[in-house]
Design a protein around this motif. Sequence first.
Motif, PDB file in Angstrom:
ATOM      1  N   ASN A 126       0.804  -1.222   0.000  1.00 24.17           N
ATOM      2  CA  ASN A 126       0.000   0.000   0.000  1.00 24.17           C
ATOM      3  C   ASN A 126       0.835   1.269   0.000  1.00 24.17           C
ATOM      4  N   LEU A 127       2.153   1.127  -0.089  1.00 25.81           N
ATOM      5  CA  LEU A 127       2.992   2.316  -0.202  1.00 25.81           C
ATOM      6  C   LEU A 127       2.680   3.041  -1.513  1.00 25.81           C
ATOM      7  N   ARG A 128       2.121   2.309  -2.467  1.00 29.27           N
ATOM      8  CA  ARG A 128       1.733   2.908  -3.747  1.00 29.27           C
ATOM      9  C   ARG A 128       0.588   3.907  -3.581  1.00 29.27           C
ATOM     10  N   LEU A 129      -0.144   3.814  -2.483  1.00 26.21           N
ATOM     11  CA  LEU A 129      -1.253   4.736  -2.255  1.00 26.21           C
ATOM     12  C   LEU A 129      -0.763   6.156  -1.990  1.00 26.21           C
ATOM     13  N   ILE A 130       0.494   6.277  -1.599  1.00 25.76           N
ATOM     14  CA  ILE A 130       1.058   7.597  -1.343  1.00 25.76           C
ATOM     15  C   ILE A 130       1.613   8.100  -2.663  1.00 25.76           C
ATOM     16  N   ARG A 131       0.885   8.967  -3.276  1.00 24.14           N
ATOM     17  CA  ARG A 131       1.196   9.422  -4.631  1.00 24.14           C
ATOM     18  C   ARG A 131       2.399  10.370  -4.674  1.00 24.14           C
ATOM     19  N   ASN A 132       2.616  11.105  -3.602  1.00 26.48           N
ATOM     20  CA  ASN A 132       3.701  12.069  -3.567  1.00 26.48           C
ATOM     21  C   ASN A 132       5.011  11.307  -3.344  1.00 26.48           C
ATOM     22  N   SER A 133       5.872  11.311  -4.349  1.00 21.41           N
ATOM     23  CA  SER A 133       7.104  10.529  -4.262  1.00 21.41           C
ATOM     24  C   SER A 133       8.048  11.070  -3.192  1.00 21.41           C
ATOM     25  N   ILE A 134       8.004  12.359  -2.931  1.00 16.77           N
ATOM     26  CA  ILE A 134       8.868  12.927  -1.887  1.00 16.77           C
ATOM     27  C   ILE A 134       8.467  12.358  -0.527  1.00 16.77           C
ATOM     28  N   ILE A 135       7.164  12.255  -0.286  1.00 13.69           N
ATOM     29  CA  ILE A 135       6.689  11.713   0.991  1.00 13.69           C
ATOM     30  C   ILE A 135       7.012  10.226   1.100  1.00 13.69           C
ATOM     31  N   SER A 136       6.736   9.454   0.057  1.00 19.25           N
ATOM     32  CA  SER A 136       7.004   8.012   0.131  1.00 19.25           C
ATOM     33  C   SER A 136       8.501   7.746   0.273  1.00 19.25           C
ATOM     34  N   ASN A 137       9.334   8.520  -0.415  1.00 19.94           N
ATOM     35  CA  ASN A 137      10.785   8.370  -0.254  1.00 19.94           C
ATOM     36  C   ASN A 137      11.216   8.765   1.161  1.00 19.94           C
ATOM     37  N   GLY A 138      10.593   9.814   1.698  1.00 19.81           N
ATOM     38  CA  GLY A 138      10.893  10.232   3.064  1.00 19.81           C
ATOM     39  C   GLY A 138      10.538   9.157   4.078  1.00 19.81           C
ATOM     40  N   ILE A 139       9.427   8.479   3.854  1.00 24.94           N
ATOM     41  CA  ILE A 139       9.025   7.385   4.751  1.00 24.94           C
ATOM     42  C   ILE A 139      10.063   6.276   4.718  1.00 24.94           C
ATOM     43  N   MET A 140      10.536   5.938   3.537  1.00 28.76           N
ATOM     44  CA  MET A 140      11.524   4.868   3.423  1.00 28.76           C
ATOM     45  C   MET A 140      12.869   5.288   4.030  1.00 28.76           C
ATOM     46  N   VAL A 141      13.256   6.544   3.857  1.00 25.59           N
ATOM     47  CA  VAL A 141      14.497   7.038   4.467  1.00 25.59           C
ATOM     48  C   VAL A 141      14.376   7.000   5.991  1.00 25.59           C
ATOM     49  N   TYR A 142      13.219   7.433   6.508  1.00 27.19           N
ATOM     50  CA  TYR A 142      12.991   7.394   7.953  1.00 27.19           C
ATOM     51  C   TYR A 142      13.083   5.958   8.475  1.00 27.19           C
ATOM     52  N   ASP A 143      12.467   5.033   7.763  1.00 24.57           N
ATOM     53  CA  ASP A 143      12.503   3.633   8.177  1.00 24.57           C
ATOM     54  C   ASP A 143      13.942   3.124   8.188  1.00 24.57           C
ATOM     55  N   GLN A 144      14.707   3.446   7.168  1.00 23.67           N
ATOM     56  CA  GLN A 144      16.107   3.021   7.098  1.00 23.67           C
ATOM     57  C   GLN A 144      16.916   3.613   8.242  1.00 23.67           C
ATOM     58  N   LYS A 145      16.717   4.894   8.521  1.00 24.74           N
ATOM     59  CA  LYS A 145      17.463   5.538   9.613  1.00 24.74           C
ATOM     60  C   LYS A 145      17.077   4.951  10.965  1.00 24.74           C
ATOM     61  N   MET A 146      15.795   4.658  11.150  1.00 32.40           N
ATOM     62  CA  MET A 146      15.356   4.077  12.419  1.00 32.40           C
ATOM     63  C   MET A 146      15.945   2.678  12.594  1.00 32.40           C
ATOM     64  N   ARG A 147      16.005   1.905  11.520  1.00 36.50           N
ATOM     65  CA  ARG A 147      16.631   0.582  11.623  1.00 36.50           C
ATOM     66  C   ARG A 147      18.121   0.725  11.921  1.00 36.50           C
ATOM     67  N   ASN A 148      18.753   1.758  11.382  1.00 36.47           N
ATOM     68  CA  ASN A 148      20.165   2.016  11.670  1.00 36.47           C
ATOM     69  C   ASN A 148      20.349   2.377  13.139  1.00 36.47           C
ATOM     70  N   VAL A 149      19.452   3.201  13.679  1.00 34.42           N
ATOM     71  CA  VAL A 149      19.506   3.554  15.106  1.00 34.42           C
ATOM     72  C   VAL A 149      19.340   2.299  15.958  1.00 34.42           C
ATOM     73  N   LEU A 150      18.397   1.449  15.579  1.00 32.19           N
ATOM     74  CA  LEU A 150      18.190   0.215  16.337  1.00 32.19           C
ATOM     75  C   LEU A 150      19.430  -0.667  16.289  1.00 32.19           C
ATOM     76  N   PHE A 151      20.086  -0.689  15.145  1.00 38.91           N
ATOM     77  CA  PHE A 151      21.294  -1.497  15.025  1.00 38.91           C
ATOM     78  C   PHE A 151      22.415  -0.924  15.890  1.00 38.91           C
ATOM     79  N   GLU A 152      22.608   0.396  15.798  1.00 32.15           N
ATOM     80  CA  GLU A 152      23.684   1.027  16.563  1.00 32.15           C
ATOM     81  C   GLU A 152      23.431   0.976  18.058  1.00 32.15           C
ATOM     82  N   MET A 153      22.175   1.126  18.459  1.00 29.94           N
ATOM     83  CA  MET A 153      21.839   1.125  19.874  1.00 29.94           C
ATOM     84  C   MET A 153      21.255  -0.222  20.269  1.00 29.94           C
ATOM     85  N   GLY A 154      21.550  -1.220  19.473  1.00 27.76           N
ATOM     86  CA  GLY A 154      20.947  -2.532  19.655  1.00 27.76           C
ATOM     87  C   GLY A 154      21.286  -3.187  20.971  1.00 27.76           C
ATOM     88  N   ASP A 155      20.547  -4.231  21.239  1.00 32.39           N
ATOM     89  CA  ASP A 155      20.713  -4.966  22.489  1.00 32.39           C
ATOM     90  C   ASP A 155      22.124  -5.529  22.631  1.00 32.39           C
TER      91      ASP A 155
END
Length: 179
Positions: A126-155
């Motif tokens: 359903n990421l296709r429902l977000i028509r604005n490519s800047i917003i959908s790309n921003g969501i994916m960048v945020y997800d990537q950065k959050m996973r990076n934070v989890l990795f760096e601050m991981g258990d």
Amino acid sequence: MEVHAHTHSPRKKWTHYFWEFLMLFLAVFCGFLAEYQLEHKIEKDRGKQYMRSMVEDLKSDTVMLIRNIKQRQEKIMMIDSLVSLLGSPSVNERGNDIYYLGRSISPPTNVFPNDGTIQQLKSSGNLRLIRNSIISNGIMVYDQKMRNVLFEMGDEVETDLLQKGKKLIGLIQKEYHLK
């Protein structure tokens, strides 16, 4: 058994059949257009709902990260206090303070992002429902950065640091005869 003869109506002209076909075609075509428009509206509303949910997730992540940063800053201050107490000449008299600070800095400060909406968007397509490519790309960048934070601050990293800290506390207790 009687056989009834059908009364024959006068023969219809070809223009009559043409108009019937045209009306039937227009009815089906208009139904198709209405269904297409309805589906488009439903997808647009679903996209808006995902965005509302995403905003709520981001708000909760922001609160969680601010709280996490404050906890880590407090731990840094406690570590500084612990180091200064351990280096002070009155270390044997400050055992309770040292123990308190040592125990206070030991629990991990974990990060648990609220990523339900992102995971749902990615897994359901359903990421296709977000028509604005800047917003959908921003969501994916945020997800990537959050996973990076989890990795760096991981258990693993924090658990490793805690184990080293516990060993250090054990050495300090032995060295200064603290319990």
